[in-house]
Design an enzyme around this catalytic site. Structure first.
Site, PDB file in Angstrom:
ATOM      1  CB  THR A   1      -0.909  -0.006   1.255  1.00 41.30           C
ATOM      2  OG1 THR A   1      -1.430   1.292   1.474  1.00 41.30           O
ATOM      3  CG2 THR A   1      -0.148  -0.403   2.518  1.00 41.30           C
ATOM      4  CG  ASP A   2      -1.267   4.924  -0.772  1.00 39.14           C
ATOM      5  OD1 ASP A   2      -1.716   4.234   0.173  1.00 39.14           O
ATOM      6  OD2 ASP A   2      -1.954   5.780  -1.381  1.00 39.14           O
ATOM      7  CD  GLU A   3      -3.229   3.604   4.393  1.00 34.55           C
ATOM      8  OE1 GLU A   3      -3.090   3.716   5.619  1.00 34.55           O
ATOM      9  OE2 GLU A   3      -4.316   3.399   3.840  1.00 34.55           O
TER      10      GLU A   3
ATOM     11  CE1 TYR B   1      -3.299  -2.362   6.070  1.00 34.59           C
ATOM     12  CE2 TYR B   1      -3.160  -0.028   5.504  1.00 34.59           C
ATOM     13  CZ  TYR B   1      -3.277  -1.351   5.120  1.00 34.59           C
ATOM     14  OH  TYR B   1      -3.367  -1.670   3.783  1.00 34.59           O
TER      15      TYR B   1
ATOM     16  CE  LYS C   1      -0.181  -4.517   3.189  1.00 38.53           C
ATOM     17  NZ  LYS C   1      -0.642  -5.850   2.691  1.00 38.53           N
TER      18      LYS C   1
HETATM   19  P1  NAD Z   1     -10.016  -6.713   2.940  1.00 31.97           P
HETATM   20  O1  NAD Z   1      -9.930  -6.363   4.374  1.00 31.97           O
HETATM   21  O2  NAD Z   1     -11.270  -6.404   2.174  1.00 31.97           O
HETATM   22  O3  NAD Z   1      -9.753  -8.289   2.756  1.00 31.97           O
HETATM   23  C1  NAD Z   1      -8.738  -8.969   3.444  1.00 31.97           C
HETATM   24  C2  NAD Z   1      -8.968 -10.468   3.245  1.00 31.97           C
HETATM   25  O4  NAD Z   1      -7.904 -11.174   3.920  1.00 31.97           O
HETATM   26  C3  NAD Z   1     -10.293 -10.978   3.849  1.00 31.97           C
HETATM   27  O5  NAD Z   1     -10.937 -11.847   2.937  1.00 31.97           O
HETATM   28  C4  NAD Z   1      -9.854 -11.727   5.101  1.00 31.97           C
HETATM   29  O6  NAD Z   1     -10.730 -12.795   5.453  1.00 31.97           O
HETATM   30  C5  NAD Z   1      -8.476 -12.234   4.667  1.00 31.97           C
HETATM   31  N1  NAD Z   1      -7.601 -12.528   5.820  1.00 31.97           N
HETATM   32  C6  NAD Z   1      -7.355 -11.736   6.894  1.00 31.97           C
HETATM   33  N2  NAD Z   1      -6.513 -12.341   7.735  1.00 31.97           N
HETATM   34  C7  NAD Z   1      -6.187 -13.539   7.172  1.00 31.97           C
HETATM   35  C8  NAD Z   1      -5.331 -14.600   7.545  1.00 31.97           C
HETATM   36  N3  NAD Z   1      -4.628 -14.578   8.696  1.00 31.97           N
HETATM   37  N4  NAD Z   1      -5.227 -15.663   6.736  1.00 31.97           N
HETATM   38  C9  NAD Z   1      -5.939 -15.731   5.570  1.00 31.97           C
HETATM   39  N5  NAD Z   1      -6.769 -14.751   5.169  1.00 31.97           N
HETATM   40  C10 NAD Z   1      -6.888 -13.659   5.953  1.00 31.97           C
HETATM   41  O7  NAD Z   1      -8.764  -6.021   2.264  1.00 31.97           O
HETATM   42  P2  NAD Z   1      -8.611  -5.378   0.816  1.00 31.97           P
HETATM   43  O8  NAD Z   1      -9.065  -3.970   0.864  1.00 31.97           O
HETATM   44  O9  NAD Z   1      -9.158  -6.289  -0.197  1.00 31.97           O
HETATM   45  O10 NAD Z   1      -7.013  -5.346   0.697  1.00 31.97           O
HETATM   46  C11 NAD Z   1      -6.307  -6.461   0.164  1.00 31.97           C
HETATM   47  C12 NAD Z   1      -4.823  -6.164   0.207  1.00 31.97           C
HETATM   48  O11 NAD Z   1      -4.554  -4.987  -0.550  1.00 31.97           O
HETATM   49  C13 NAD Z   1      -4.292  -5.903   1.606  1.00 31.97           C
HETATM   50  O12 NAD Z   1      -3.033  -6.520   1.720  1.00 31.97           O
HETATM   51  C14 NAD Z   1      -4.178  -4.390   1.686  1.00 31.97           C
HETATM   52  O13 NAD Z   1      -3.146  -4.015   2.561  1.00 31.97           O
HETATM   53  C15 NAD Z   1      -3.841  -4.058   0.247  1.00 31.97           C
HETATM   54  N6  NAD Z   1      -4.258  -2.718  -0.197  1.00 31.97           N
HETATM   55  C16 NAD Z   1      -5.550  -2.295  -0.010  1.00 31.97           C
HETATM   56  C17 NAD Z   1      -5.922  -1.039  -0.472  1.00 31.97           C
HETATM   57  C18 NAD Z   1      -7.348  -0.549  -0.338  1.00 31.97           C
HETATM   58  O14 NAD Z   1      -7.629   0.603  -0.658  1.00 31.97           O
HETATM   59  N7  NAD Z   1      -8.296  -1.372   0.112  1.00 31.97           N
HETATM   60  C19 NAD Z   1      -4.990  -0.206  -1.109  1.00 31.97           C
HETATM   61  C20 NAD Z   1      -3.677  -0.684  -1.278  1.00 31.97           C
HETATM   62  C21 NAD Z   1      -3.331  -1.934  -0.832  1.00 31.97           C
HETATM   63  P1  TYD Z   2     -10.252   4.806   4.752  1.00 30.79           P
HETATM   64  O1  TYD Z   2     -11.295   4.391   3.777  1.00 30.79           O
HETATM   65  O2  TYD Z   2     -10.300   4.245   6.128  1.00 30.79           O
HETATM   66  O3  TYD Z   2      -8.852   4.547   4.051  1.00 30.79           O
HETATM   67  P2  TYD Z   2      -7.351   4.986   4.541  1.00 30.79           P
HETATM   68  O4  TYD Z   2      -7.409   5.495   5.915  1.00 30.79           O
HETATM   69  O5  TYD Z   2      -6.645   3.690   4.455  1.00 30.79           O
HETATM   70  O6  TYD Z   2      -6.904   5.996   3.556  1.00 30.79           O
HETATM   71  O7  TYD Z   2     -10.310   6.385   4.893  1.00 30.79           O
HETATM   72  C1  TYD Z   2     -10.126   7.226   3.761  1.00 30.79           C
HETATM   73  C2  TYD Z   2     -10.134   8.656   4.258  1.00 30.79           C
HETATM   74  O8  TYD Z   2     -11.441   8.955   4.784  1.00 30.79           O
HETATM   75  C3  TYD Z   2      -9.176   8.901   5.401  1.00 30.79           C
HETATM   76  O9  TYD Z   2      -8.630  10.206   5.267  1.00 30.79           O
HETATM   77  C4  TYD Z   2     -10.060   8.849   6.639  1.00 30.79           C
HETATM   78  C5  TYD Z   2     -11.385   9.358   6.142  1.00 30.79           C
HETATM   79  N1  TYD Z   2     -12.579   8.789   6.816  1.00 30.79           N
HETATM   80  C6  TYD Z   2     -13.554   9.650   7.348  1.00 30.79           C
HETATM   81  O10 TYD Z   2     -13.445  10.882   7.268  1.00 30.79           O
HETATM   82  N2  TYD Z   2     -14.642   9.089   7.947  1.00 30.79           N
HETATM   83  C7  TYD Z   2     -14.813   7.741   8.062  1.00 30.79           C
HETATM   84  O11 TYD Z   2     -15.828   7.289   8.659  1.00 30.79           O
HETATM   85  C8  TYD Z   2     -13.811   6.880   7.505  1.00 30.79           C
HETATM   86  C9  TYD Z   2     -13.931   5.382   7.594  1.00 30.79           C
HETATM   87  C10 TYD Z   2     -12.713   7.453   6.869  1.00 30.79           C
END
Ligand code: NAD
Ligand code: TYD
Length: 347
Positions: free
Chosen positions: A125-127, A151, A155
């Site tokens: 992730t970019d985070e 978090y 990562k």
């Molecule tokens: P999500 O929370 O929707 O899904 C995570 C999945 O992992 C779930 O299905 C959960 O059951 C499974 N899981 C959790 N712990 C586990 C374990 N111990 N063993 C097996 N499975 C397990 O997450 P997402 O948003 O789909 O993100 C997927 C990946 O992409 C993550 O690694 C996240 O860090 C990365 N990512 C997400 C975003 C975003 O905006 N959502 C952006 C950049 C990177």
């Molecule tokens: P989020 O979807 O949790 O993603 P991330 O923190 O990983 O970027 O949040 C996106 C942005 O929205 C972040 O700046 C926090 C803000 N946010 C709110 O203002 N209210 C909310 O209820 C949530 C969940 C996020």
């Protein structure tokens, strides 16, 4: 190509499973997912049409026996999506983040090393880069890692482990780092689906701080296409940033959602800020574009409107999440007598 995908029942993982099965008739996928609160088999209901090309296994990536039993089947690539992914939860309690995001990645890496798996792809992730000021240039792969939330720290730790296994053991590893995703099947605790589903029910929309924090948005399908390219063409040992140059302050997105749904801005409630809240993320994805020939295809405004429509049309899906009913789906599918290691093909 045989893939072991972890976390394939989550938001991005389930979109990726469909992307790969649809795009390549010769791809088969084993999907290892623990089904935490974020994992939802209902995301994969339509995967049944792919028969034995998709096999779901319930299990923990931190369980060496479970992981070794699957990796001994010698997949060509392991793609690690499995993670605890919500910043607010990591602030409340970081334990599960250490367990899955760090320990789980190490267990996967050790098994891949033992069985000489040709490629390991870590979905990051970019985070991990930390926060930008409004006038800073977007993050490049060469930026220092500087995570600010538990978090992001978990990562970043996983990324460093992946890097070290490449350097120390010569393992073929690629890391992708993407910006904030949106699209179908995103769990309604994240900004965009939370705001859409709350607005649809005239609930308050909680905006943290002044609402001016900036995120760089990308449609999940564009992310999946980028991961696909990184798997097939990414250079070993490299990090690839993924982003679609779509920066917006949170408040602008929240107002757009309300306008689209013809709801009043009075639903917006400014609430106490998230501790350590990163001000701005922005990705420079030039390496991905120039080296791998990737480009995003979904315009943000269009993609957001499509996503709003998707949540309107799939109210049953998110209502079952909000009511907790979705947690019964596994038992409904398998019968309650089966244990945690149950496996099933999609057919
Ligand atoms: P999500 O929370 O929707 O899904 C995570 C999945 O992992 C779930 O299905 C959960 O059951 C499974 N899981 C959790 N712990 C586990 C374990 N111990 N063993 C097996 N499975 C397990 O997450 P997402 O948003 O789909 O993100 C997927 C990946 O992409 C993550 O690694 C996240 O860090 C990365 N990512 C997400 C975003 C975003 O905006 N959502 C952006 C950049 C990177
Ligand atoms: P989020 O979807 O949790 O993603 P991330 O923190 O990983 O970027 O949040 C996106 C942005 O929205 C972040 O700046 C926090 C803000 N946010 C709110 O203002 N209210 C909310 O209820 C949530 C969940 C996020």
């Amino acid at each position: 190509m045989k893939l072991l995908v972890t976390g394939g029942c989550g938001f991005i993982g389930s979109n990726f499973v469909f992307h790969m099965l649809e795009s390549y008739p010769d791809v088969s996928i084993v999907n290892l997912d623990l089904l935490t609160y974020a994992g939802n088999l209902e995301n994969l209901q339509d995967v049944t049409s792919y028969g034995e090309r998709h096999r779901f296994v319930r299990g923990d990536i931190s369980d060496p026996d479970m992981v070794c039993s699957l990796i001994s089947e010698k997949p060509d690539v392991v793609v690690n999506f499995a993670a605890e992914s919500h910043v607010d939860r990591s602030i409340m309690d970081c334990c599960a983040f250490i367990h899955t995001n760090i320990r789980g990645t190490q267990v996967l890496l050790d098994a891949c090393r033992q069985y000489k798996i040709p490629r390991f792809v870590q979905i990051s992730t970019d985070e991990v880069y930390g926060s930008l000021a409004l006038d800073d240039p977007p993050f490049c792969e060469t930026n220092q890692i500087c995570p600010n939330s538990p978090y992001a720290a978990s990562k970043a730790s996983a990324d460093l482990l992946v890097r070290s296994y490449h350097k120390t053991y010569g393992m073929d590893c690629v890391i992708t780092r993407c910006s904030n995703n949106y699209g179908p099947y995103q769990f309604p605790e994240k900004l965009i689906p939370l705001m859409i589903t709350n607005a649809l029910h005239d609930f308050q929309l909680p905006v943290y701080g002044d609402g001016l924090n900036v995120r760089d948005w990308i449609h999940v399908q564009d992310h999946c296409r980028a991961i696909d390219l990184a798997i097939r063409k990414g250079r070993t040992g490299e990090v690839y940033n993924i982003g679609a140059d779509s920066e917006f302050p949170n408040i602008e997105i929240v107002k757009h959602i309300l306008d689209r749904l013809s709801k009043s801005h009075s639903l917006i409630t400014f609430v106490k800020d998230r501790p350590g809240h990163d001000r701005r993320y922005a990705m420079n994805a030039a390496k991905m574009r120039n080296e791998l020939g990737w480009q995003p295809l979904v315009d943000f405004r269009e993609g957001l409107n499509q996503t709003i429509s998707w949540y309107i049309e799939h109210e049953m899906w998110w209502q079952r999440i909000k009511s907790g009913q979705y947690l019964n789906y596994y038992e409904e599918w398998y019968g309650s007598s089966l244990g945690g290691a149950a496996t099933k093909t999609s057919s």
